[in-house]
Design a protein around this motif. Structure first.
Motif, PDB file in Angstrom:
ATOM      1  N   ILE A  86       0.838  -1.206   0.000  1.00 59.19           N
ATOM      2  CA  ILE A  86       0.000   0.000   0.000  1.00 59.19           C
ATOM      3  C   ILE A  86       0.871   1.254   0.000  1.00 59.19           C
ATOM      4  O   ILE A  86       0.596   2.222  -0.703  1.00 59.19           O
ATOM      5  CB  ILE A  86      -0.942   0.008   1.223  1.00 59.19           C
ATOM      6  CG1 ILE A  86      -1.956  -1.133   1.132  1.00 59.19           C
ATOM      7  CG2 ILE A  86      -1.661   1.359   1.354  1.00 59.19           C
ATOM      8  CD1 ILE A  86      -2.698  -1.404   2.429  1.00 59.19           C
ATOM      9  N   LEU A  87       1.954   1.198   0.770  1.00 58.02           N
ATOM     10  CA  LEU A  87       2.841   2.359   0.893  1.00 58.02           C
ATOM     11  C   LEU A  87       3.822   2.481  -0.283  1.00 58.02           C
ATOM     12  O   LEU A  87       4.597   3.434  -0.336  1.00 58.02           O
ATOM     13  CB  LEU A  87       3.624   2.290   2.211  1.00 58.02           C
ATOM     14  CG  LEU A  87       2.800   2.494   3.493  1.00 58.02           C
ATOM     15  CD1 LEU A  87       3.647   2.162   4.721  1.00 58.02           C
ATOM     16  CD2 LEU A  87       2.281   3.926   3.580  1.00 58.02           C
ATOM     17  N   GLY A  88       3.776   1.521  -1.176  1.00 54.61           N
ATOM     18  CA  GLY A  88       4.678   1.584  -2.333  1.00 54.61           C
ATOM     19  C   GLY A  88       6.092   1.151  -2.002  1.00 54.61           C
ATOM     20  O   GLY A  88       7.033   1.478  -2.725  1.00 54.61           O
ATOM     21  N   LEU A  89       6.266   0.386  -0.926  1.00 50.14           N
ATOM     22  CA  LEU A  89       7.597  -0.027  -0.509  1.00 50.14           C
ATOM     23  C   LEU A  89       8.048  -1.294  -1.227  1.00 50.14           C
ATOM     24  O   LEU A  89       9.141  -1.793  -0.995  1.00 50.14           O
ATOM     25  CB  LEU A  89       7.640  -0.245   1.008  1.00 50.14           C
ATOM     26  CG  LEU A  89       7.121   0.928   1.845  1.00 50.14           C
ATOM     27  CD1 LEU A  89       7.270   0.635   3.325  1.00 50.14           C
ATOM     28  CD2 LEU A  89       7.846   2.222   1.493  1.00 50.14           C
TER      29      LEU A  89
END
Lengths: 217, 217
Positions: A86-89
DNA sequence: TAGATTGTTAATCGATTAACAATC
DNA sequence: TAGATTGTTAATCGATTAACAATC
């Protein structure tokens, strides 16, 4: 009709900024649990550790989908990875740091960013005494070569660690060169086009709120 | 019956943390206006500059008293000074920085803190290569002398710019020595007694929210 | 005085918490 | 199955915005 800078899920749902701000803290706590070989956790247990309500945790997560299981709770590793996505990590996010002073160097030295996929690929400065040196293997370049550097590298984020007066000018130039996300440490509000994202770290404002709380006791 | 860590005005009114967080930004804008010799400003004009509603500005300020005048607006210098007082910037706030690495040095080098009454009076580290050096005239001391230093100096705030593992231990020790306010840069939540104030700067969390916004577009 | 703008009350909007049926 | 805990709806709480009388 989409509002400016709105953030939506795949289902096109608007997510509140307050929810987004809480996600990295969930991620950090889940990372700790994972490190300690905890397999599963309920919203109630997690809420105790984090000093929030279980209700809020479940509400927050359910903005993005159902990650838990009734009667069981959440699988720590799965939830950790999902929040990471979700955080793009799950991407590598290349970063340039504009301003290679102490603060720029501090960011370049911070291992926490690396381990979360934030890769600092260049520092830039005007100061000839800094140009050419390396920080944790990352070179400090003359700011004059920045334009070429951006053409040759896929830079996602520009961190601005330079004085306020210069930050405005540089941010404008970088936005013209196509940079769409800024991590701004200068004590100024950047006024950039609508599609450009700015995350501010205003340290003086941070310590002032601390001061307020000290003196209002 | 007072809730923990509540913040109240002289009239014992509870002020919301969201209001407190906005004050430093008002202060910054008013400082700019003052520098530009602007004598007076209405909530409407200021709201346009700051991208907030005039209503919010008036509501926020009226938590602390009536600083304006009907038909006139606000005197810039007066309001600037009053907000400064509210934030405790009319005091000198002595600060020690624990951890003299790049980040600690960056804070010591930041002139913005100085000009707002935040005075860094000592850096502390365990690294013998750092001990003895000076940053903008401020000495780096051996952390072993910290206890004595605190007895001899009126320290209001401890800034923690060291690894998470060490931060918890050091914060506990400093709290025992009477430090009541922490500016925490370590990626961890300090669990300190109720009367101790902690302001966190979690840089990794900050950049993760930026990453979220990039990738959710 | 007339116009402008505050301080403040009321209305709206959004976020948090509580409750519980669904279900593992 | 019985117990636990989610996902989600409803209730509450708080924050923001709108409106306007007071007044400079």
């Amino acid at each position: 009709m989409t509002e400016k800078n709105e953030v939506r899920t795949e289902e096109n749902k608007v997510i509140s900024p307050v929810v987004i701000k809480r996600l990295p803290r969930y991620y950090r706590y889940l990372g700790e649990l994972l490190k300690n070989d905890v397999i599963r956790i309920s919203s109630k247990e997690l809420s105790k550790k984090m000093n929030v309500t279980a209700s809020q945790i479940r509400q927050d997560l359910n903005n993005f989908g159902g990650f838990g299981q009734q009667g069981y709770g959440y699988n720590v590793e799965y939830l950790y990875n999902e929040i990471g996505k979700i955080l793009g990590l799950d991407h590598i996010n290349n970063i340039v740091i504009i301003g290679a002073g102490n603060l720029g160097q501090a960011l370049a030295n911070n291992q926490e960013f690396d381990s979360n996929g934030f890769k600092i690929i260049g520092l830039f400065d005007v100061n000839p005494r800094l140009i050419g040196m390396t920080v944790r293997g990352v070179e400090v370049y003359d700011i004059d070569v920045l334009e070429d550097f951006l053409k040759e590298n896929d830079v996602m984020i520009a961190a601005l660690t330079l004085p306020a007066s210069k930050a405005i000018k540089v941010a404008g130039e970088l936005a013209d060169l196509g940079i769409k996300a800024f991590w701004n440490f200068a004590p100024v509000d950047l006024n950039l086009p609508e599609d450009v994202i700015v995350e501010n770290v205003h340290l003086a404002e941070s310590i002032m709120t601390l001061s307020y709380r000290i003196h209002s006791k």
